[in-house]
Design an enzyme around this catalytic site. Structure first.
Site, short mmCIF file in Angstrom:
data_model
loop_
_atom_site.label_atom_id
_atom_site.label_comp_id
_atom_site.label_asym_id
_atom_site.label_seq_id
_atom_site.Cartn_x
_atom_site.Cartn_y
_atom_site.Cartn_z
N ARG A 1 -20.18 37.35 120.08
CA ARG A 1 -20.82 38.45 120.73
C ARG A 1 -20.68 38.12 122.36
NH1 ARG A 1 -26.82 36.67 120.39
NH2 ARG A 1 -26.31 36.01 122.52
N HIS B 1 -27.78 38.98 123.41
CA HIS B 1 -28.48 39.34 122.27
C HIS B 1 -28.76 40.71 122.58
CE1 HIS B 1 -31.15 39.82 118.96
NE2 HIS B 1 -32.11 40.01 119.76
N TYR C 1 -27.96 29.41 127.62
CA TYR C 1 -27.74 29.05 126.36
C TYR C 1 -26.19 28.76 126.04
CZ TYR C 1 -28.10 33.86 124.49
OH TYR C 1 -27.99 34.79 123.88
#
Lengths: 338, 386
Positions: B273, B277, B286
């Site tokens: 990805r 998100h 993160y």
């Protein structure tokens, strides 16, 4: 074989279990889209034998013993309904249905709305529910409030043998999902009923007056109906002539029948065995108060199970509404002030 | 009553448990040890040029779609958008592998698969625009609504595929799920039902490395998601999710098996990805940028473009054409999005049940009165009567 066979079902008197069985069989015979799935519903005929004989008559493709997973049972039923089938799902016991709640709340209840009517889900979810059968923990829950609080579902519960047939017939015919709550302790209740006689068509959402009276109205459903009728008979000696309304369907809710009765009697007690706090009775009492306030001689009272986890079987009689507890409550309807 | 003898004091023969017999042979079900790839390998030369060009055009369009949708969130036109940049190959190649009668069950990040299946770009964004929960009729392209609760669409796919098989149709259901979704109970139940019923369904796990912020190693200790197939008794396949023709080939094979009665397959597409998100997420909290850059160097569109150029199946003009087509799609989408949707609040009561209940009729009347009052300028409908 002790369980009823299809041929013996027409004989009188019949039990509620037999009427339910016959309703399933008739629905399957009438419509090839009707499929039954659940745990042990095939070869065994269900732990309560409601699906007895169906696998033999209609084959394993239409009466399916599924893997033991309630979310999977209901989730696959969603897909089957999307493809034009009319699944009738059996949850083995009330408390065993909880793993399926996400599928129920997030999809079954919402798919029609989400898709603007393009994907209606005509699924009937049969749930044996309630106590009074000496069941061990997780076998006696009254789970109706969970379902009732979910828009998009119908919630139906029969209390008589004839209604068991008529309401299940209508539930399966409904193009909406129906949670069909079967009172376990009434499975073996009997009535003079024959499946071979012409059946009354029972639309969902119509309550029935089971006993006419003039002093007060007992509003109840499912397993508590016989208790209310017993209380009404005992009340005669006390000088009370109680009317008993059997809701049959909690959603849609029949305000008209309920309010017509309460406006006439002026007093109402709601009776159910599930815990009172946040239960169906709270909604019913509020609706009656909102609609019948000027006709009421006393606050609407409730007789319900205590707000405790369902008791162990040796203590359950203290939890379940009894005729005595109902009469004690009727006595508190401010009679002396008249 | 028989007395149990002490262990070792009997000559009771030690045999396998009664009635035990080996069931499914696990070995043929095992996935490949490294993701299956086609691009950049010697087998790439046998790929159909028309397929490669089609995949390329669709991937370029998909990436542009993601970019446009993300821009629309910045303009406040969409409530949120979960971008799938980097995952174009998995979603689009999978959707293109389907036959017309097949059904697609997407998760919320699979808008590109939905659009590749033929749903109007605007209609695929209805959920995220917020004018309704789903914007297309699922029957038209046989695409279930974009599903938000993770993995809950997987049993739907199994049920639909099972029903199709019972009816004798050659319909297959393709269910999409992410790496995070594999941890949900519905993933397990769906795969188990599918294998037991031998339902014609294909599960495609897009392993993009993260469930919002939670990385793979905190999600699963399995050798791969594809290995999970073996435990259910179905074949598992591991594929490079950024290799569009590899994804396409693996899907075609799994769909063919399902269609011919061979049951379900679990495919893991290894991808990444590239974006956060959603537009509302901050991925720098993160993960390291260096990791993102490693994956940018394994870009699905660049991999495909290299193959097309190496084989002179496309030139600069062809690339410009693909980009122009994507740009036209984005411009149309932008225009459509700049028109406010026509909302009828009364529709809120329209589709709850087949027939409106008395309660809903009362509530609809209440809302209707409030709307009338709003039109007349007062937020308090009753106050006007006093």
């Amino acid at each position: 074989m002790t369980a009823p066979s299809a041929t013996s079902i027409g004989r009188k008197p019949s039990t509620m279990a037999q009427a339910l069985s016959r309703a399933l069989r008739d629905a399957m015979a009438a419509d090839p889209a009707v499929h039954v799935l659940g745990e042990d519903v095939g070869t065994l005929g269900g732990v309560f034998r409601i699906t007895d004989g169906l696998a033999k008559e209609f084959g394993a493709d239409r009466v399916t013993d599924t893997p033991l997973a309630e979310a999977g049972i209901l989730g696959t039923a969603v897909g089957m309904a999307m493809y034009g089938l009319r699944p009738v799902v059996e949850m083995q016991f009330d408390a065993f249905a909880y793993p399926s709640l996400e599928q129920l709340i997030s999809h079954v209840a919402r798919m029609r709305n989400r898709t603007r009517g393009a994907l209606p889900l005509p699924i009937t979810i049969r749930v044996p529910y309630g106590g009074g059968i000496g069941g061990v923990e997780h076998h006696s829950d009254s789970s109706e409030a969970y379902y009732l609080h979910t828009p998009g579902l119908h919630v139906v519960t029969p209390a008589t043998v004839a209604d068991a047939y008529g309401l299940l017939h209508s539930a399966i015919a409904s193009d909406d999902p129906v949670v069909f709550l079967e009172p376990k302790r009434l499975y073996w209740s009997k009535a003079d009923w024959s499946a071979d006689a012409p059946q009354e068509v029972l639309p969902l959402g119509r309550a029935a007056v089971r006993r006419t009276g003039s002093s007060a109205t007992l509003i109840t459903y499912g397993p508590s109906l016989p208790v209310c009728l017993e209380a009404a008979e005992l009340a005669v000696a006390e000088g009370w002539d109680l009317e008993v309304v059997d809701l049959r369907s909690l959603m849609p809710f029949d305000d008209e029948t309920v309010c017509t009765s309460v406006r006439r009697t002026g007093r109402a007690v709601v009776v159910h065995e599930s815990s009172g706090f946040g239960g169906a009775g709270a909604e019913i009492a509020a609706r009656v108060t909102e609609r019948c306030f000027h006709h009421l001689e006393a606050p609407v009272l409730r007789v319900a199970g205590f707000d405790i986890p369902y008791p162990p079987p040796m203590l359950e009689r203290h939890h379940l509404p009894s005729a005595d507890r109902i009469l004690d409550t009727v006595a508190r309807l401010q009679w002396e002030e008249n | 009553m028989a007395v149990l003898e002490q262990p070792g004091t009997t000559d009771h023969p030690n045999t396998p448990p009664p009635d035990w017999h080996p069931r499914t042979d696990p070995d043929p079900l095992l996935p490949e040890r490294a993701p299956y790839r086609v691009l950049g390998t010697p087998t790439a030369s046998r790929l159909d040029p028309a397929l490669l060009r089609r995949l390329y055009a669709e991937l370029v369009r998909g990436r542009r779609y993601n970019r446009q949708a993300t821009a629309l969130t910045q303009q406040g036109r969409l409530a949120v958008y979960p971008s799938s940049t980097g995952q174009e190959a998995c979603q689009i190649a999978a959707a293109l592998a389907l036959d017309p009668q097949d059904w697609l069950f997407p998760s919320y990040r699979d808008t590109l698969a939905v659009v590749a299946r033929g749903v109007e770009p605007l209609e695929a964004l209805t959920l995220l625009r917020g004018d309704w929960h789903n914007g297309y009729d699922p029957h038209i392209h046989r695409v279930a609504p974009l599903c938000t609760p993770l993995a809950t669409q997987l049993p739907h796919a199994v049920g639909l595929a099972h029903a199709a098989r019972l009816k004798g149709d050659d319909t297959v259901a393709l269910a999409l799920v992410g790496d995070g979704g594999t941890s949900e109970g519905d993933f397990h139940e769906a795969l188990n039902f599918a294998a037991v019923w031998q339902a014609p369904v294909v599960f495609l796990v897009q392993n993009n490395g993260f469930a919002i912020s939670v990385p793979l190693e905190k999600q699963s200790a399995a050798p791969s998601f594809a290995h999970k197939a073996v435990g259910y008794g179905m074949p598992g396949r591991l594929v490079d999710g950024n290799d569009a023709p590899a994804v396409y080939e693996v899907l075609i094979e799994a769909l063919r098996r399902a269609r011919s009665g061979g049951g379900p397959t679990l495919i893991e597409a290894v991808t990444y990805r590239i974006d956060a998100h959603t537009n509302a997420d901050d991925a720098t909290r993160y993960r390291e940028q260096a990791e993102v850059e490693r994956w940018r160097a394994h870009d699905p569109i660049a991999l495909l473009e290299r193959e097309l150029r190496d084989r002179t199946l496309i030139d600069d003009e062809g690339i410009r054409e693909a980009e122009a087509a994507a740009e036209a799609m984005a411009a149309k989408l932008r225009d459509e999005m700049n028109t406010d949707p026509v909302l009828d609040p009364m529709e809120l009561f329209e589709h709850v049940y087949a027939e409106r209940t008395t309660q809903l009729a009362e509530q609809a009347a209440q809302l209707s009165a409030e709307l009338d009052a709003e039109e007349e300028g007062s937020p308090y409908p009753e106050s006007q009567e006093r």
